[in-house]
Design a protein around this motif. Structure first.
Motif, PDB file in Angstrom:
ATOM      1  N   ARG A 362      80.349 -12.237  32.858  1.00 57.12           N
ATOM      2  CA  ARG A 362      81.076 -11.524  33.904  1.00 57.12           C
ATOM      3  C   ARG A 362      80.657 -10.073  34.031  1.00 57.12           C
ATOM      4  NH1 ARG A 362      87.017 -13.359  33.552  1.00 57.12           N
ATOM      5  NH2 ARG A 362      85.918 -15.309  33.983  1.00 57.12           N
ATOM      6  N   GLU A 363      80.303  -9.443  32.933  1.00 61.18           N
ATOM      7  CA  GLU A 363      79.958  -8.019  32.972  1.00 61.18           C
ATOM      8  C   GLU A 363      78.461  -7.767  32.948  1.00 61.18           C
ATOM      9  OE1 GLU A 363      82.246  -5.804  33.472  1.00 61.18           O
ATOM     10  OE2 GLU A 363      83.855  -7.295  33.351  1.00 61.18           O
ATOM     11  N   ALA A 364      77.642  -8.806  32.832  1.00 56.93           N
ATOM     12  CA  ALA A 364      76.205  -8.566  32.658  1.00 56.93           C
ATOM     13  C   ALA A 364      75.370  -9.622  33.360  1.00 56.93           C
ATOM     14  CB  ALA A 364      75.858  -8.527  31.165  1.00 56.93           C
ATOM     15  N   ALA A 365      75.693  -9.907  34.626  1.00 57.44           N
ATOM     16  CA  ALA A 365      74.882 -10.830  35.415  1.00 57.44           C
ATOM     17  C   ALA A 365      73.648 -10.098  35.918  1.00 57.44           C
ATOM     18  CB  ALA A 365      75.691 -11.385  36.585  1.00 57.44           C
ATOM     19  N   ALA A 366      72.466 -10.622  35.591  1.00 53.13           N
ATOM     20  CA  ALA A 366      71.223  -9.940  35.935  1.00 53.13           C
ATOM     21  C   ALA A 366      70.682 -10.359  37.294  1.00 53.13           C
ATOM     22  CB  ALA A 366      70.161 -10.209  34.860  1.00 53.13           C
ATOM     23  N   GLU A 367      70.701 -11.649  37.607  1.00 51.96           N
ATOM     24  CA  GLU A 367      70.139 -12.163  38.853  1.00 51.96           C
ATOM     25  C   GLU A 367      70.990 -13.321  39.370  1.00 51.96           C
ATOM     26  OE1 GLU A 367      67.623 -11.486  40.990  1.00 51.96           O
ATOM     27  OE2 GLU A 367      67.174  -9.622  39.931  1.00 51.96           O
ATOM     28  N   VAL A 368      71.012 -13.453  40.698  1.00 53.14           N
ATOM     29  CA  VAL A 368      71.719 -14.548  41.354  1.00 53.14           C
ATOM     30  C   VAL A 368      70.750 -15.201  42.330  1.00 53.14           C
ATOM     31  CG1 VAL A 368      73.717 -15.227  42.729  1.00 53.14           C
ATOM     32  CG2 VAL A 368      73.877 -13.287  41.158  1.00 53.14           C
ATOM     33  N   VAL A 369      70.636 -16.540  42.279  1.00 56.19           N
ATOM     34  CA  VAL A 369      69.690 -17.270  43.113  1.00 56.19           C
ATOM     35  C   VAL A 369      70.403 -18.461  43.751  1.00 56.19           C
ATOM     36  CG1 VAL A 369      67.497 -18.518  43.196  1.00 56.19           C
ATOM     37  CG2 VAL A 369      67.794 -16.649  41.564  1.00 56.19           C
ATOM     38  N   ALA A 370      70.289 -18.584  45.078  1.00 51.76           N
ATOM     39  CA  ALA A 370      70.819 -19.751  45.766  1.00 51.76           C
ATOM     40  C   ALA A 370      69.831 -20.906  45.621  1.00 51.76           C
ATOM     41  CB  ALA A 370      71.052 -19.437  47.239  1.00 51.76           C
ATOM     42  N   ILE A 371      70.284 -22.010  45.034  1.00 52.77           N
ATOM     43  CA  ILE A 371      69.431 -23.173  44.814  1.00 52.77           C
ATOM     44  C   ILE A 371      69.492 -24.115  46.010  1.00 52.77           C
ATOM     45  CG2 ILE A 371      68.999 -25.146  43.292  1.00 52.77           C
ATOM     46  CD1 ILE A 371      70.254 -23.528  41.029  1.00 52.77           C
ATOM     47  N   GLY A 372      70.609 -24.107  46.722  1.00 53.03           N
ATOM     48  CA  GLY A 372      70.790 -24.990  47.868  1.00 53.03           C
ATOM     49  C   GLY A 372      71.780 -26.090  47.586  1.00 53.03           C
TER      50      GLY A 372
END
Length: 426
Positions: A362-372
């Motif tokens: 929750r405090e250390a998300a580095a990257e977010v990627v939509a997979i579909g």
């Protein structure tokens, strides 16, 4: 390769919108005298080749001329069912040995060496790609803060190339214009044409319509930029775009699909800030139409003013939407937010909460990627410094509209910090 515009200055580039390419052939390629696999019917032999993993393709191409022709044919690409993988620019573990020393060595030395890793969130596998030829896998590694984008050869959704753009030189920390292209069929890197000037950092980047788009960021004097360009990986050529309406330093680039379901794609630059604002993010966005070769109007309040767009991403399909629509995602206050309709498509839908992030990321998300198909990958760790990274995949939607998380723990050799990510379909 740089294409100058005769009627403008030397630094202006142009490329006409790409002509519609003919549909890929649905017929199998003609075969040599020898069978693909001796003793097997051709349809069964083709089924065997379709089941080869992406990491086996470079070796398989060298088996025979027949195999090479088959594996490179549009017919074969259509038979394969593209599988989404996460391409990660990930730090090497600072020490090969396990134990507490390995966790904190990078923090103590202040230096990371990054490499490219492919993660299959379904199979749970982690596969390193060969090092860039310019670094040989040594201390330099990938440029710091580089951008990643995946492109295909047309005629389908499969990724054939992974492009690494820009970033900072690991020794001098100076911005680089270097472009590197990895070919999944040959299993080899090549040096691409450099990004056109000015040298930029922290720019928006995404692949749309078969090209890789870059926009905004700041130059070497810390001036926020409005200029943008597009890279054709197959032609190894850059083209200038019209300037955006606003300066956008640290904007986020995403791919959006036309609202009418025509299949067209647009490149959107979300958020960012002007030179004088210095960190005061705007919530507006601009979308570039790859068919009309022009920017659409500025759309206000795509995200909240003041919000950093670093975790914004967009993918096909989502809860309550079809596969031909775009759903945007971002993180806010420990929650995954979603919005139907994309930047540049009028006002779109309202942001809504899809799920709470797992507590340890929750405090250390580095990257977010939509997979579909209603899936989102979140890369993060349980500590802001020195923690081991893992991949969390959110699946949401379905008949009951429920959401669930799957945690893919990484082996020690693949638990380093992730500085960039994108989704590839192989």
């Amino acid at each position: 390769m740089i294409i100058p515009t005769p009627a403008t200055s030397d630094h202006t580039l142009t490329l006409a919108p790409r002509k519609q390419e003919p549909a890929a052939s649905l017929e199998p390629p003609p075969q040599a005298m020898d069978d693909l696999i001796p003793g097997l019917p051709e349809d069964l032999a083709r089924e065997c080749l379709v089941r080869l993993g992406f990491d086996q393709l470079p070796t398989a191409r060298r088996v025979s001329r027949g195999w090479k022709s088959e594996l490179e044919s549009p017919f074969h690409h259509r038979l394969r069912r593209p599988r989404p993988l996460l391409a990660l620019a990930q730090a090497h573990p600072p020490l090969a040995a396990s134990g507490p020393a390995r966790k904190y060595a990078a923090v103590a030395t202040g230096h990371h060496s990054y490499r490219l890793v492919l993660h299959d969130p379904v199979a749970g596998t982690w596969t390193p790609l060969p090092p860039l030829p310019d670094t040989g896998g040594g201390g330099g590694g990938l440029p710091l803060f580089c951008r990643l984008a995946a492109v295909g050869d047309g005629g389908g959704t499969a990724t054939t190339k992974l492009v690494v753009l820009g970033g900072w030189d690991t020794e001098t920390w100076a911005p680089t214009a270097a472009v590197h292209v990895y070919d999944f069929l040959s299993g080899a890197w090549r040096r691409g044409a450099d990004m056109p000037p000015p040298r930029r950092s922290f720019f928006a980047c995404a692949a749309a319509g078969g090209r890789v788009f870059v926009a905004g960021g700041h130059d070497e004097e810390k001036n926020a930029l409005r200029c943008a360009a597009a890279y054709d990986a197959n032609a190894d050529a850059w083209a200038a775009l019209p300037d955006m309406a606003l300066e956008r330093d640290e904007a986020r680039g995403v791919v959006v699909r036309d609202a009418g379901g025509s299949g067209g794609e647009r490149f959107a630059a979300i958020g960012g800030y002007a030179t004088e604002a210095q960190g005061r993010f705007v919530g507006s966005a601009e979308a570039f139409d790859t068919a009309a070769w022009s920017w659409g109007p500025v759309r206000e309040r795509v995200i909240e003013d003041g919000a950093c767009p670093r975790t914004c991403c967009a993918g096909r399909g989502g809860v309550g939407s079809g596969a031909k629509t775009t759903t945007m995602y971002m993180l806010d206050g420990g929650r995954v937010m979603a919005r139907d309709g994309a930047a540049g498509e009028g006002e779109g839908g309202a942001w809504r909460v899809v799920a709470r992030l797992p507590e340890d990321v929750r405090e250390a998300a580095a990257e977010v990627v939509a997979i579909g198909d209603g899936r989102v990958g979140v890369v993060g760790c349980s500590a802001c410094h020195g923690g081991e990274h893992a991949v969390y995949v959110l699946s949401h939607g379905g008949a009951a509209g429920t959401s669930s998380w799957t945690r893919n723990a990484a082996p020690p050799e693949f638990s380093g910090h992730v500085q960039a990510a994108c989704c590839v379909h192989i």
